[in-house]
Design a protein around this motif. Structure first.
Motif, PDB file in Angstrom:
ATOM      1  N   SER A 283       0.845  -1.190   0.000  1.00 46.53           N
ATOM      2  CA  SER A 283       0.000   0.000   0.000  1.00 46.53           C
ATOM      3  C   SER A 283       0.880   1.240   0.000  1.00 46.53           C
ATOM      4  N   SER A 312       3.221   0.716   3.119  1.00 43.76           N
ATOM      5  CA  SER A 312       2.825  -0.385   3.987  1.00 43.76           C
ATOM      6  C   SER A 312       2.939  -1.683   3.200  1.00 43.76           C
ATOM      7  N   GLY A 314       1.958  -5.892   3.423  1.00 45.87           N
ATOM      8  CA  GLY A 314       1.354  -7.044   4.081  1.00 45.87           C
ATOM      9  C   GLY A 314       1.559  -8.283   3.249  1.00 45.87           C
ATOM     10  N   LYS A 316       0.642 -12.813   3.081  1.00 46.01           N
ATOM     11  CA  LYS A 316      -0.039 -13.990   3.610  1.00 46.01           C
ATOM     12  C   LYS A 316       0.530 -15.225   2.931  1.00 46.01           C
ATOM     13  N   GLU A 326       0.074 -14.710   8.381  1.00 47.23           N
ATOM     14  CA  GLU A 326      -0.130 -13.374   7.826  1.00 47.23           C
ATOM     15  C   GLU A 326       0.683 -12.372   8.638  1.00 47.23           C
ATOM     16  N   THR A 328       2.196  -8.005   8.608  1.00 44.44           N
ATOM     17  CA  THR A 328       2.145  -6.687   7.998  1.00 44.44           C
ATOM     18  C   THR A 328       3.136  -5.768   8.701  1.00 44.44           C
ATOM     19  N   PRO A 331       1.517  -1.089   8.797  1.00 37.94           N
ATOM     20  CA  PRO A 331       0.216  -1.171   8.124  1.00 37.94           C
ATOM     21  C   PRO A 331      -0.543   0.141   8.202  1.00 37.94           C
ATOM     22  N   PHE A 359      -6.893  -6.322   8.040  1.00 38.85           N
ATOM     23  CA  PHE A 359      -5.931  -7.276   8.577  1.00 38.85           C
ATOM     24  C   PHE A 359      -6.583  -8.265   9.534  1.00 38.85           C
ATOM     25  N   GLN A 812      -3.704   0.518  -2.994  1.00 37.12           N
ATOM     26  CA  GLN A 812      -3.431  -0.820  -2.458  1.00 37.12           C
ATOM     27  C   GLN A 812      -3.794  -1.858  -3.508  1.00 37.12           C
TER      28      GLN A 812
END
Length: 817
Positions: A283, A312, A314, A316, A326, A328, A331, A359, A812
């Motif tokens: 993001s 940011s 993240g 998974k 997962e 991040t 974030p 999240f 994002q």
């Protein structure tokens, strides 16, 4: 006249759908022949018409018979299915079909007003479901909007319990424009609308109604790691007209309180696996903010910050079919949709707001408990967060760890809570496990630990259970122990007030103590008689900084009972008289309040109208002051007047305690909301809340609070939307002040405007672009000065002033491998 019969006489389905659903074609063909011969005048025509009427004096739904726990065996397709709303793809050729839908609400397993067909198949990547919904296209209710935001539309749904234990399940809905809505259902809290999955859907309005295609990737859902899958499933259709009709593939017994326990069984899924790939969610966030730094000094200008931007990241990773990791970094946990203001002028505790941050969606069902032991919004501003969720047979587990840069601390008291305040960085760890057995029963535990960089900690350990005794009865509960080690830093919070009979102060002076709490419930859910018996308590030294528990030192006993009366014909669909009573004591045995409530709920066969009337009488004690002969009369209702207009409202009047001055006041409150849809892409939602209290003897105003909010939403395409929220808030109340040891009351007023425009481009639930602004205006009348500022400033304008403003942008995109 049956709606399906009336429509079938004017329109026949195309040949391809008659082939797929032969029972529909046979019935509709009989109706057409009957119509032709009844229109003739010869004796042969009359005889043939009479014979046909005797052989088939039925509606098109006559073939629909309720089947409890139906079964379906599906097969894999090797041909392509392109999800575009057109069902001509070769992949549908050998799909399993069913058109045996029944009306489960408001009718009780009766023939539906309109026919529905469903087809099911799969390939190595997706489960495919198609619906064909027969209807008069002019009556179809549909809204072009963002995902999850349609209400009251025609829609179809696919419900899936992949493990078959009725503990949690997926629900997928699609409206006639192909707009998605998904839920995660759990047997603890029911439907969770904040849950989002990546799946595909398309729909098309046709001459004979509408049709929907759905593709659910196996990579998006969890299921056992087996060669052959057997899932509990149901297929639904919402058909809102004068009543909100709901049709289902599986018949429903209203004496069975477990909904997934009644779904059908779908077998035939072989050699499919959940995804084991990697998801990356970067993001880019940029913002620029400005604010007034001193509202009482007009010489200090509006302060504009520099443009701030950050990245940011993240990710998974599905470790295997049952376990997902997962994480991040930095974030962006800001909320694009600001929390709606709440009436709080007569509230002594911290407000509760729903969680919208993505999240926390994966595995969020695992962390839900009766006591809200993990309130995810307590993790306020994490610089890092990680999560591990999974399942091994009947055991589910979840772990969350976070480093929170700006943690908010909540101090619960017996009659109030200290407003949460920032105590700096903290380290949060949550451990949760659940073991399922039987149908919709489980045991669980949760352990929470929060440690502050400036010293102090808070830990919570709890056990919980839900046991389904029979199809009508359930017992559940939760049992909690807490340990608090306060920070030893009076600069963070200094207050010499005490609790636990004077043993501890509420300020930060390094004290340590344990606490406890528990809740136990006994529930009955059946066709007619339903009840809840609840006992819960929280000790004097209970405290949790990872949950939402704003009170301490109480014992609650609650009894609720209701009786459903159904009507097959006439204006009333259902009438439910109810009785509710609640009593609270503290641990010294002093009664805090008692309420008795008698209510009557009604559902009408008119514009989906629901209304309720209730009378409440009670007694309360606040700060040693007793308030007797309290009462209120409440009336509320809602109605979907048409596809273009919906309305809801509530009115309440009575005598209540004004907690700001500890006096009895005559209260009057009103709230209302409209949903106005001038056309399918524009929704206007004005709403308002109003509360006022005047002293019962002097008629002096004790407090007043009102909020007016309007949300304008325009959906240009499936991906592009524009939204504007305008909100006005007004508060006025008497506030106690200490004037040289003499208690006096000053009037506090606050007026506030919010303007929040937003542009959204949403490709999927997680791939999205936002650009928006916020404008906040405040007005400072002179009567604020006695409370806030002893010396008025004659140069300060009492008009509206821009108090804060922000521009923000977020890009994002979800990458999947």
């Amino acid at each position: 006249m049956n709606f399906g019969v009336r429509w079938a006489a004017d329109k026949t389905p195309s040949h391809k759908y008659s082939r797929i659903f032969p029972s529909m074609h046979k019935v509709k063909g009989i109706l057409m022949v009957t119509k032709y011969f009844k229109g003739s005048r010869g004796p042969v025509a009359v005889i043939i018409s009479l014979i046909i009427s005797l052989l088939a004096p039925i509606s098109p739904a006559a073939a629909n018979q309720p089947v409890f726990k139906p079964t379906m065996e599906i097969s894999r397709t090797s041909a392509n299915i392109d999800v575009n709303g057109d069902l001509n793809d070769a992949g549908w050729k050998n799909a399993v079909q069913s058109d045996n839908f029944i009306e489960s609400y408001p009718g009780d397993n009766i023939a539906p007003l309109a026919e529905t067909g469903v087809m099911v198949t799969y390939d190595e990547k997706c489960l495919y479901v198609a619906f064909i919904c027969y209807d008069n296209r002019g009556n179809i209710r549909a809204t072009m909007c963002q995902r999850d935001q349609f209400n009251g539309d025609d829609a179809v749904g696919v419900f899936i319990d992949t493990y078959g234990d009725a503990a949690w399940a997926y629900k997928f809905f699609v409206n006639p424009y192909g707009v998605q809505k998904d839920y995660l259902w759990t047997n603890i809290v029911g439907d969770d609308s904040g849950y989002d999955l990546v799946w595909n859907s398309a729909a098309r309005i046709t001459d004979f109604g509408y049709q929907v295609e759905i593709a659910i990737p196996f990579a998006s859902i969890r299921f056992p790691n087996k060669d052959r899958q057997i899932w509990k499933m149901d297929f639904r259709r919402n058909h809102p007209r004068d009543s909100y009709h709901q049709y289902s593939w599986a018949a429903h017994d209203r004496n069975e309180q477990c909904d997934p326990c009644q779904w059908g069984t779908v077998s035939g899924l072989a050699d499919v696996r959940p995804g084991k790939g990697i998801e990356i969610l970067p993001s880019l966030i940029a913002s620029q903010a400005g604010a007034v730094t001193d509202v009482y000094n007009p010489d200090i200008p509006f302060d504009n910050d520099n443009i701030d931007g950050e990245i940011s990241l993240g990710g998974k990773y599905a470790i295997n079919s049952d376990i997902t990791l997962e994480a991040t970094v930095n974030p962006d946990f800001s909320q694009v949709e600001a929390d709606a203001a709440q009436i709080d002028v007569n509230t002594t505790i911290a407000l509760f707001f729903p969680e919208r941050r993505p999240f926390f969606q994966e595995g969020r069902d695992i962390f839900r408990t009766l006591f809200n032991s993990f309130y995810t919004r307590t993790i306020n501003d994490p610089q890092f967060a990680g999560k591990l969720t999974g399942r091994s047979g009947p055991f589910r587990f979840g772990v969350v760890s976070a480093v929170d840069e700006n943690s908010y601390y909540l101090i619960p008291l017996e009659e109030s809570s200290v407003r949460p305040f920032n105590v700096g960085k903290s380290y949060v760890n949550i451990f949760r496990g659940m073991y399922s057995f039987g149908e919709s029963s489980q045991f669980g535990f949760i352990f929470n630990d929060c440690r502050y960089e400036r010293g102090g900690s808070n830990s919570v350990v709890a056990l919980d259970q839900r046991i389904r005794l029979s199809r009508n009865y359930v017992i559940d509960g939760q049992y909690i122990m807490t340990y608090t080690d306060e920070p030893d830093d009076s600069a963070l919070y200094y207050n010499q007030a005490t609790f636990d009979r004077g043993r501890y102060t509420i300020g930060f002076d390094g004290e340590s103590y344990t606490g406890h709490g528990f809740i136990s419930r006994f529930l009955r859910n059946a066709r007619h008689w339903n009840f809840l018996i609840n006992y819960d308590q929280v000790g004097r030294t209970y405290r949790t900084e990872t949950g939402y528990d704003p009170w301490i030192n109480y014992r609650n006993f609650v009894v609720w009972s209701g009786y459903n009366i159904y009507f097959n014909h006439g204006l009333f669909e259902q009438i439910t008289p109810q009785l509710y009573t609640e009593t609270r004591w503290n641990f010294d045995g002093s009664r805090k309040w008692t309420n008795v409530n008698i209510a009557l709920e009604n559902q009408l066969r008119l514009a989906q109208t629901h209304y309720a009337i209730a009378y409440n009488t009670g007694w309360e004690s606040w700060s040693g002051r007793e308030f007797d002969n309290l009462w209120n009369l409440h009336f509320d209702g809602s109605s979907a007047i048409s596809d273009r207009l919906g309305v809801n409202f509530s009115v309440e009047t009575g005598v209540g305690a004004a907690l700001n001055v500890l006096e009895k006041g005559r209260e009057w409150s009103f709230s209302s909301g409209l949903s106005i849809k001038p056309f399918d892409r524009l929704i206007i939602e004005p709403e308002g809340d109003y509360l006022v209290s005047n002293h019962v003897d002097t008629n002096e105003q004790l407090f007043e609070n009102y909020i007016f909010r309007t949300r304008f939403s325009y959906q240009a395409t499936r991906t592009l939307s524009v939204r504007l929220v305008v909100q006005y808030t007004y508060r006025s109340m008497l506030v106690p002040i200490d004037n040289d040891g003499l208690l006096e009351y000053a009037e506090y007023e606050n007026r506030h405007w919010d303007f929040d425009p937003l542009i959204t481009v949403r490709i999927s639930p997680f791939s999205v672009f936002y650009f928006g602004t916020t404008y906040d205006y405040d007005r400072l009348p002179d009567d604020l000065y006695p409370f806030y500022h002893p010396t008025p400033n004659p140069d300060l304008s009492s008009g509206w002033e821009l108090s804060s403003r922000q521009f923000f942008m977020k890009l994002q995109y979800l990458f999947q491998t």
